[in-house]
Scaffold this motif. Structure first.
Motif, PDB file in Angstrom:
ATOM      1  N   PHE A   1       0.839  -1.186   0.000  1.00 26.32           N
ATOM      2  CA  PHE A   1       0.000   0.000   0.000  1.00 26.32           C
ATOM      3  C   PHE A   1       0.878   1.240   0.000  1.00 26.32           C
ATOM      4  CE2 PHE A   1      -3.723   2.328   0.253  1.00 26.32           C
ATOM      5  CZ  PHE A   1      -3.670   3.266   1.268  1.00 26.32           C
ATOM      6  N   LEU A   2       0.574   2.159  -0.898  1.00 25.01           N
ATOM      7  CA  LEU A   2       1.398   3.351  -1.108  1.00 25.01           C
ATOM      8  C   LEU A   2       0.658   4.572  -0.586  1.00 25.01           C
ATOM      9  CD1 LEU A   2       4.142   3.668  -2.649  1.00 25.01           C
ATOM     10  CD2 LEU A   2       2.815   4.415  -4.589  1.00 25.01           C
ATOM     11  N   LYS A   3       1.298   5.281   0.353  1.00 21.97           N
ATOM     12  CA  LYS A   3       0.627   6.426   0.958  1.00 21.97           C
ATOM     13  C   LYS A   3       1.546   7.634   0.971  1.00 21.97           C
ATOM     14  CE  LYS A   3      -2.274   7.566   4.963  1.00 21.97           C
ATOM     15  NZ  LYS A   3      -2.218   8.971   4.669  1.00 21.97           N
ATOM     16  N   ILE A   4       1.000   8.770   0.595  1.00 29.79           N
ATOM     17  CA  ILE A   4       1.815   9.983   0.574  1.00 29.79           C
ATOM     18  C   ILE A   4       2.119  10.420   2.007  1.00 29.79           C
ATOM     19  CG2 ILE A   4      -0.171  11.549   0.505  1.00 29.79           C
ATOM     20  CD1 ILE A   4       1.580  13.315  -1.375  1.00 29.79           C
ATOM     21  N   MET A   5       3.327  10.902   2.204  1.00 30.19           N
ATOM     22  CA  MET A   5       3.734  11.421   3.506  1.00 30.19           C
ATOM     23  C   MET A   5       3.839  12.945   3.450  1.00 30.19           C
ATOM     24  SD  MET A   5       6.790   8.724   4.262  1.00 30.19           S
ATOM     25  CE  MET A   5       7.151   9.336   5.902  1.00 30.19           C
ATOM     26  N   PHE A   6       4.625  13.429   2.510  1.00 27.88           N
ATOM     27  CA  PHE A   6       4.898  14.868   2.400  1.00 27.88           C
ATOM     28  C   PHE A   6       4.924  15.281   0.937  1.00 27.88           C
ATOM     29  CE2 PHE A   6       6.113  15.385   6.750  1.00 27.88           C
ATOM     30  CZ  PHE A   6       6.838  14.267   7.105  1.00 27.88           C
ATOM     31  N   SER A   7       4.672  16.580   0.743  1.00 31.82           N
ATOM     32  CA  SER A   7       4.856  17.163  -0.564  1.00 31.82           C
ATOM     33  C   SER A   7       5.444  18.559  -0.394  1.00 31.82           C
ATOM     34  CB  SER A   7       3.521  17.236  -1.308  1.00 31.82           C
ATOM     35  OG  SER A   7       3.659  17.989  -2.488  1.00 31.82           O
ATOM     36  N   TYR A   8       6.428  18.867  -1.217  1.00 30.32           N
ATOM     37  CA  TYR A   8       7.067  20.184  -1.195  1.00 30.32           C
ATOM     38  C   TYR A   8       6.936  20.803  -2.578  1.00 30.32           C
ATOM     39  CZ  TYR A   8       9.502  20.376   3.290  1.00 30.32           C
ATOM     40  OH  TYR A   8       9.809  20.487   4.626  1.00 30.32           O
ATOM     41  N   ASN A   9       6.631  22.094  -2.601  1.00 22.06           N
ATOM     42  CA  ASN A   9       6.611  22.843  -3.846  1.00 22.06           C
ATOM     43  C   ASN A   9       7.568  24.014  -3.713  1.00 22.06           C
ATOM     44  OD1 ASN A   9       5.118  25.365  -5.439  1.00 22.06           O
ATOM     45  ND2 ASN A   9       5.195  23.457  -6.565  1.00 22.06           N
ATOM     46  N   ASN A  10       8.582  24.035  -4.548  1.00 17.11           N
ATOM     47  CA  ASN A  10       9.597  25.090  -4.469  1.00 17.11           C
ATOM     48  C   ASN A  10      10.109  25.291  -3.048  1.00 17.11           C
ATOM     49  OD1 ASN A  10      10.175  26.003  -7.090  1.00 17.11           O
ATOM     50  ND2 ASN A  10       8.232  27.119  -7.146  1.00 17.11           N
ATOM     51  N   LYS A  11      10.471  24.216  -2.419  1.00 19.46           N
ATOM     52  CA  LYS A  11      11.055  24.171  -1.078  1.00 19.46           C
ATOM     53  C   LYS A  11      10.051  24.458   0.035  1.00 19.46           C
ATOM     54  CE  LYS A  11      14.355  27.195  -1.620  1.00 19.46           C
ATOM     55  NZ  LYS A  11      15.542  27.963  -1.149  1.00 19.46           N
ATOM     56  N   GLU A  12       8.788  24.596  -0.305  1.00 18.72           N
ATOM     57  CA  GLU A  12       7.790  24.906   0.713  1.00 18.72           C
ATOM     58  C   GLU A  12       6.877  23.699   0.943  1.00 18.72           C
ATOM     59  OE1 GLU A  12       5.901  28.649   0.075  1.00 18.72           O
ATOM     60  OE2 GLU A  12       4.165  28.104   1.297  1.00 18.72           O
ATOM     61  N   LEU A  13       6.682  23.335   2.220  1.00 12.72           N
ATOM     62  CA  LEU A  13       5.835  22.199   2.546  1.00 12.72           C
ATOM     63  C   LEU A  13       4.386  22.500   2.208  1.00 12.72           C
ATOM     64  CD1 LEU A  13       5.650  19.392   3.996  1.00 12.72           C
ATOM     65  CD2 LEU A  13       5.174  20.680   6.091  1.00 12.72           C
ATOM     66  N   ILE A  14       3.754  21.640   1.400  1.00 10.80           N
ATOM     67  CA  ILE A  14       2.360  21.879   1.064  1.00 10.80           C
ATOM     68  C   ILE A  14       1.452  20.727   1.498  1.00 10.80           C
ATOM     69  CG2 ILE A  14       2.771  23.477  -0.828  1.00 10.80           C
ATOM     70  CD1 ILE A  14       2.470  21.193  -2.791  1.00 10.80           C
ATOM     71  N   ILE A  15       1.996  19.547   1.707  1.00 11.82           N
ATOM     72  CA  ILE A  15       1.216  18.420   2.202  1.00 11.82           C
ATOM     73  C   ILE A  15       1.994  17.743   3.315  1.00 11.82           C
ATOM     74  CG2 ILE A  15       0.301  16.118   1.678  1.00 11.82           C
ATOM     75  CD1 ILE A  15      -0.263  17.061  -1.144  1.00 11.82           C
ATOM     76  N   ASN A  16       1.312  17.521   4.423  1.00 12.67           N
ATOM     77  CA  ASN A  16       1.876  16.746   5.526  1.00 12.67           C
ATOM     78  C   ASN A  16       0.758  15.847   6.024  1.00 12.67           C
ATOM     79  OD1 ASN A  16       2.797  15.679   7.935  1.00 12.67           O
ATOM     80  ND2 ASN A  16       3.783  17.556   8.594  1.00 12.67           N
ATOM     81  N   GLU A  17       0.838  14.585   5.659  1.00 13.44           N
ATOM     82  CA  GLU A  17      -0.258  13.662   5.922  1.00 13.44           C
ATOM     83  C   GLU A  17      -0.152  13.006   7.285  1.00 13.44           C
ATOM     84  OE1 GLU A  17      -3.070  12.508   3.872  1.00 13.44           O
ATOM     85  OE2 GLU A  17      -2.675  14.517   3.116  1.00 13.44           O
ATOM     86  N   THR A  18      -0.332  13.775   8.328  1.00 11.42           N
ATOM     87  CA  THR A  18      -0.346  13.257   9.709  1.00 11.42           C
ATOM     88  C   THR A  18       0.763  12.243   9.949  1.00 11.42           C
ATOM     89  OG1 THR A  18      -1.972  11.544   9.151  1.00 11.42           O
ATOM     90  CG2 THR A  18      -2.806  13.644   9.957  1.00 11.42           C
ATOM     91  N   VAL A  19       1.944  12.629   9.557  1.00 11.15           N
ATOM     92  CA  VAL A  19       3.117  11.798   9.770  1.00 11.15           C
ATOM     93  C   VAL A  19       3.701  12.158  11.141  1.00 11.15           C
ATOM     94  CG1 VAL A  19       5.402  11.234   8.870  1.00 11.15           C
ATOM     95  CG2 VAL A  19       3.541  11.746   7.300  1.00 11.15           C
ATOM     96  N   PRO A  20       4.178  11.158  11.904  1.00 14.14           N
ATOM     97  CA  PRO A  20       4.775  11.468  13.216  1.00 14.14           C
ATOM     98  C   PRO A  20       5.887  12.511  13.109  1.00 14.14           C
ATOM     99  CG  PRO A  20       4.522   9.102  12.950  1.00 14.14           C
ATOM    100  CD  PRO A  20       4.157   9.721  11.633  1.00 14.14           C
ATOM    101  N   ASN A  21       6.042  13.285  14.180  1.00 12.08           N
ATOM    102  CA  ASN A  21       7.068  14.338  14.186  1.00 12.08           C
ATOM    103  C   ASN A  21       8.477  13.794  14.060  1.00 12.08           C
ATOM    104  OD1 ASN A  21       5.137  16.279  14.493  1.00 12.08           O
ATOM    105  ND2 ASN A  21       5.288  16.349  16.724  1.00 12.08           N
ATOM    106  N   ARG A  22       8.639  12.507  14.254  1.00 13.41           N
ATOM    107  CA  ARG A  22       9.967  11.898  14.101  1.00 13.41           C
ATOM    108  C   ARG A  22      10.462  11.985  12.654  1.00 13.41           C
ATOM    109  NH1 ARG A  22      10.161   7.044  14.156  1.00 13.41           N
ATOM    110  NH2 ARG A  22       7.958   6.448  14.016  1.00 13.41           N
ATOM    111  N   PHE A  23       9.518  12.182  11.737  1.00 14.33           N
ATOM    112  CA  PHE A  23       9.866  12.309  10.323  1.00 14.33           C
ATOM    113  C   PHE A  23       9.964  13.790   9.981  1.00 14.33           C
ATOM    114  CE2 PHE A  23       9.303   7.998   8.654  1.00 14.33           C
ATOM    115  CZ  PHE A  23       8.691   7.396   9.734  1.00 14.33           C
ATOM    116  N   SER A  24      11.114  14.200   9.471  1.00 12.33           N
ATOM    117  CA  SER A  24      11.270  15.606   9.114  1.00 12.33           C
ATOM    118  C   SER A  24      11.882  15.710   7.722  1.00 12.33           C
ATOM    119  CB  SER A  24      12.127  16.356  10.140  1.00 12.33           C
ATOM    120  OG  SER A  24      13.356  15.691  10.338  1.00 12.33           O
TER     121      SER A  24
END
Lengths: 112, 111
Positions: free
Chosen positions: A42-65
């Motif tokens: 199963f493939l799930k998005i974690m983060f998305s960045y656009n031009n170095k700016e975070l635009i998606i953060n899918e409730t990923v634990p803070n341990r992931f940066s």
């Protein structure tokens, strides 16, 4: 000519350690992503960045940066690794507005 | 919430036979739709995409897919499979910034 590359391809580490995965794209895209693929594929998005700016953060634990030093690079740092973090992590990129994502080869992380 | 469903977890077909992999989506508007293929130990490769216009889209490796709004489906087809088509296939849909993936369908080819 590799479009989206990731290093390392394999990563084996112990619980509690901190590790990083690097991603680079040479497609000139301005949006980059991190996905997690679990043992059931199963493939799930974690983060998305656009031009170095975070635009998606899918409730990923803070341990992931995620960190994007420039629009061609998106690195993923994971603190205090847990057994449940074992998975294949994919980086991807796309041109804003296209929806069409190009994937890297993946990094298989095994936490023991 | 948007979702993509692939009803078949595993399909086995004989080499040379035709193939259809099913995909259903749930989305507020017509989403961007994609099919990706993942060979063992590899990343995902884009097979084809649908944004708008002609509902039958052609992709690489002889694959095609048809968008049917009335059925909320985007099924992948190939008239004659080759042993090298054995892989995991993912349907994905969404907007320009975020894709939701189906659970994947594992394709096995019998010689």
């Amino acid at each position: 000519d590799t479009a989206v590359s990731q290093t390392p391809k394999y990563l084996v580490t112990q619980m509690g350690n901190d590790k990083s995965i690097k991603c680079e794209q040479n497609l000139g895209h301005d949006t980059m992503y991190w996905y997690k693929q679990d043992s059931k594929k199963f493939l799930k998005i974690m983060f998305s960045y656009n031009n170095k700016e975070l635009i998606i953060n899918e409730t990923v634990p803070n341990r992931f940066s995620p960190k994007s030093p420039d629009k061609a690079h998106l690195n993923l740092h994971i603190n205090s690794l847990e057994l449940g973090d074992s998975a294949v992590y994919f980086c991807a990129s796309s041109q804003v507005g296209s929806g069409e994502q190009y994937f890297g080869p993946g990094t298989r992380l095994t936490v023991t | 919430a948007q979702s993509v469903t692939q009803p078949d977890i595993h399909i086995t077909v004989s080499e040379g036979a035709s193939l259809e992999l099913r995909c259903n989506y749930s989305y507020g508007a017509t989403p961007y739709l994609f099919w990706y293929v993942q060979s063992p130990g590899q990343g995902l490769q884009l097979l084809l995409k649908y944004f708008s216009g002609d509902t039958l889209v052609q992709g690489i490796k002889g694959f095609e897919a048809e968008f049917k709004r009335s059925q909320s489906s985007f099924n992948l087809r190939k008239p004659s499979v080759h042993w090298s088509d054995a892989a995991e296939y993912f349907c994905a849909g969404g907007g320009a910034q975020k894709l939701v993936f189906g659970q994947g369908t594992r394709l096995t080819i019998n010689p």
